[in-house]
Design a protein around this motif. Structure first.
Motif, PDB file in Angstrom:
ATOM      1  N   LEU A 198       9.558   4.281  -0.616  1.00 29.29           N
ATOM      2  CA  LEU A 198      10.358   3.783   0.493  1.00 29.29           C
ATOM      3  C   LEU A 198      11.835   3.713   0.132  1.00 29.29           C
ATOM      4  N   ARG A 199      12.149   3.307  -1.082  1.00 37.07           N
ATOM      5  CA  ARG A 199      13.550   3.249  -1.482  1.00 37.07           C
ATOM      6  C   ARG A 199      14.161   4.641  -1.551  1.00 37.07           C
ATOM      7  N   ALA A 200      13.362   5.612  -1.974  1.00 38.00           N
ATOM      8  CA  ALA A 200      13.855   6.989  -2.008  1.00 38.00           C
ATOM      9  C   ALA A 200      14.095   7.514  -0.592  1.00 38.00           C
ATOM     10  N   LEU A 201      13.225   7.138   0.329  1.00 38.72           N
ATOM     11  CA  LEU A 201      13.358   7.589   1.714  1.00 38.72           C
ATOM     12  C   LEU A 201      14.458   6.837   2.453  1.00 38.72           C
ATOM     13  N   GLY A 202      14.651   5.562   2.122  1.00 40.99           N
ATOM     14  CA  GLY A 202      15.599   4.732   2.855  1.00 40.99           C
ATOM     15  C   GLY A 202      14.942   4.071   4.042  1.00 40.99           C
ATOM     16  N   LEU A 203      14.205   4.865   4.795  1.00 42.21           N
ATOM     17  CA  LEU A 203      13.557   4.400   6.011  1.00 42.21           C
ATOM     18  C   LEU A 203      12.326   5.259   6.209  1.00 42.21           C
ATOM     19  N   GLU A 241       5.739 -10.890   1.119  1.00 43.84           N
ATOM     20  CA  GLU A 241       6.508 -11.253  -0.080  1.00 43.84           C
ATOM     21  C   GLU A 241       8.010 -11.137   0.140  1.00 43.84           C
ATOM     22  N   GLY A 242       8.413 -10.536   1.264  1.00 47.14           N
ATOM     23  CA  GLY A 242       9.835 -10.346   1.527  1.00 47.14           C
ATOM     24  C   GLY A 242      10.431  -9.162   0.799  1.00 47.14           C
ATOM     25  N   ARG A 243       9.588  -8.235   0.304  1.00 53.38           N
ATOM     26  CA  ARG A 243      10.085  -7.057  -0.406  1.00 53.38           C
ATOM     27  C   ARG A 243      10.480  -5.949   0.556  1.00 53.38           C
ATOM     28  N   THR A 254      13.222   2.898  22.251  1.00 52.20           N
ATOM     29  CA  THR A 254      12.731   2.556  20.913  1.00 52.20           C
ATOM     30  C   THR A 254      11.720   3.590  20.447  1.00 52.20           C
ATOM     31  N   TRP A 255      11.904   4.076  19.214  1.00 54.60           N
ATOM     32  CA  TRP A 255      10.957   5.047  18.658  1.00 54.60           C
ATOM     33  C   TRP A 255       9.609   4.368  18.416  1.00 54.60           C
ATOM     34  N   PRO A 256       8.527   5.081  18.663  1.00 59.80           N
ATOM     35  CA  PRO A 256       7.204   4.499  18.449  1.00 59.80           C
ATOM     36  C   PRO A 256       6.854   4.394  16.963  1.00 59.80           C
ATOM     37  N   GLY A 257       5.822   3.611  16.681  1.00 60.24           N
ATOM     38  CA  GLY A 257       5.324   3.501  15.306  1.00 60.24           C
ATOM     39  C   GLY A 257       5.972   2.375  14.540  1.00 60.24           C
ATOM     40  N   ASP A 258       5.381   2.076  13.396  1.00 57.82           N
ATOM     41  CA  ASP A 258       5.902   1.041  12.498  1.00 57.82           C
ATOM     42  C   ASP A 258       6.796   1.696  11.455  1.00 57.82           C
ATOM     43  N   TRP A 259       8.048   1.251  11.420  1.00 53.44           N
ATOM     44  CA  TRP A 259       9.027   1.758  10.470  1.00 53.44           C
ATOM     45  C   TRP A 259       9.377   0.638   9.490  1.00 53.44           C
ATOM     46  N   PHE A 260       9.659   1.036   8.259  1.00 50.93           N
ATOM     47  CA  PHE A 260       9.915   0.042   7.224  1.00 50.93           C
ATOM     48  C   PHE A 260      11.203   0.377   6.469  1.00 50.93           C
ATOM     49  N   VAL A 261      11.830  -0.678   5.937  1.00 52.83           N
ATOM     50  CA  VAL A 261      12.992  -0.533   5.065  1.00 52.83           C
ATOM     51  C   VAL A 261      12.828  -1.541   3.937  1.00 52.83           C
ATOM     52  N   HIS A 262      13.266  -1.172   2.737  1.00 52.24           N
ATOM     53  CA  HIS A 262      13.173  -2.084   1.595  1.00 52.24           C
ATOM     54  C   HIS A 262      14.325  -3.079   1.662  1.00 52.24           C
TER      55      HIS A 262
END
Length: 379
Positions: A188-193, A221-223, A235-243
């Motif tokens: 995830l950190r390599a991807l950014g998003l 954990e808040g990571r 809004t784009w569909p799906g669950d997106w994550f960021v570190h």
């Protein structure tokens, strides 16, 4: 090393039309750098080593515990290929003992320094057919028993991992869940998003069992945090994550505290290696055409995407004529929405000239079609 940590891995590829891919990936981010420093990190300091990430790659020695899970479980027998590999290794214990013994006594060695003492040949419709020593080294490499100790061109020298890896190499025997937890954050950190699918298809590709539960735990954990992407009010569909470690970077972007760069990318660059994600995020469809019949190519066998700030605006079909010391521009293709201003033109020209300088001060030679506005800037 900071870039290596940001990316997690640098894909290796034997194609050398312009320059080795891993060197180009670093150049795109660092600009000109002494390539001997990278070689020192690999072979002398051994802070990096060759292993399998999303493909054969350069990975961090400090990440050894992440990769050790695959080493100790390969072949997993979860796939037909893995079951074949397991059976073949059992049938060729004599070859295995010979390879390990020879490396222990005489290593590092090249593949051609080892005898083929197989009892059963490896069968394949491809180039690996009956390449028994090569396959045994390949499987032992996957198992973490041997490593690539150095390279002479594309030829690899092999040694026992216990002899070659530095003493400080972390050897923690992590649980599968902990490995997934660490690898998912690296990805995830390599991807950014990214989405769950993007994370699974990056870094240690396809080796994230139980990933949804791991991501849920990382949120608690808040990571990591969920992200929302809006485009034109939708809004784009799906669950997106960021570190969470990357939130300060997002805040800087919101404050326009960022200076866009223009550079060229390797076809195997980490940013674009997931072609579907690249198309979704950037609206840029990219396919490497080196194995496409010449008559069906659109952009060239080794076209380098052009990154302008946060936009991909075209491709440069280029090749290095090492005998004449020239970087040949066989064609430049701009996307329909590529900016036409003088600043863009000059930025693209400077990126091409910077690549030529990195390749030993090569002269840029335009040999094919180039958008007229870009041709003028290239002289």
């Amino acid at each position: 090393m900071e870039v290596a940590r940001d990316l997690g891995c640098l894909q290796l590829d034997p194609v050398n039309v312009v320059e080795r891919s891993h060197r180009l990936v670093l150049w795109s981010r660092l600009g000109p750098y002494p390539t001997d420093q990278l070689e020192r990190l690999r072979w002398d300091e051994r802070r990096l080593f060759d292993y399998w990430a999303h493909a054969a790659s350069i990975v961090l020695t400090e990440d050894y515990p992440i990769h050790r899970l695959m080493m100790r479980t390969y072949p997993s027998e979860r796939t037909i290929y893995s079951r074949r590999a397991a059976d073949w290794i059992k049938e060729n214990q004599g070859l295995r003992r010979h390879v390990v013994s020879a490396l222990r006594r005489r290593g590092p060695l090249r593949m051609r320094d080892l005898e083929d003492r197989s009892d059963a040949s490896w069968r394949s419709p491809g180039w690996t057919n009956e390449r028994n020593v090569s396959q045994m080294l390949h499987f032992l490499w996957f198992q973490g028993k041997v490593v690539v100790a150095r390279r002479t061109g594309v030829e690899r020298w092999w040694d026992l991992a216990g002899n070659w890896l530095p003493e400080w190499t972390p050897k923690d025997r992590l649980s599968e869940q902990e490995v997934v937890r660490r690898a998912a954050q690296r990805s995830l950190r390599a991807l950014g998003l990214g989405t769950t699918k993007h994370i699974d298809r990056h870094f240690t590709v396809g080796r994230y069992p139980g990933l949804p539960k791991v991501l849920a735990a990382l949120i608690r954990e808040g990571r990591i945090e969920r992200a929302r992407i809006e485009e034109d009010g939708v809004t784009w569909p799906g669950d997106w994550f960021v570190h969470t470690d990357d939130l300060p970077a997002l805040e800087r972007l919101e404050k326009d505290d960022w200076e866009p760069r223009t550079t060229l990318l390797s076809p195997f660059d980490n940013l674009i290696i997931d072609r579907a994600r690249t198309e979704r995020l950037f609206g840029f469809r990219y396919r490497m055409e080196i194995y496409v019949p010449k008559s069906k190519r659109q952009f060239g066998p080794y076209a380098l995407p052009i990154l302008l700030g946060d936009r991909l605006i075209g491709q440069v079909d280029t090749s290095m004529d090492r005998r004449r010391g020239r970087l040949r521009l066989n064609a430049i293709h701009a996307t329909p929405d590529a900016p036409a201003g003088v600043r863009t033109t000059r930025a693209v020209a400077r990126a091409i000239e910077a690549l030529a300088a990195f390749l030993g001060g090569a002269e840029v030679e335009v040999t094919g079609p180039v958008p007229e506005r870009w041709r003028r800037a290239l002289g």
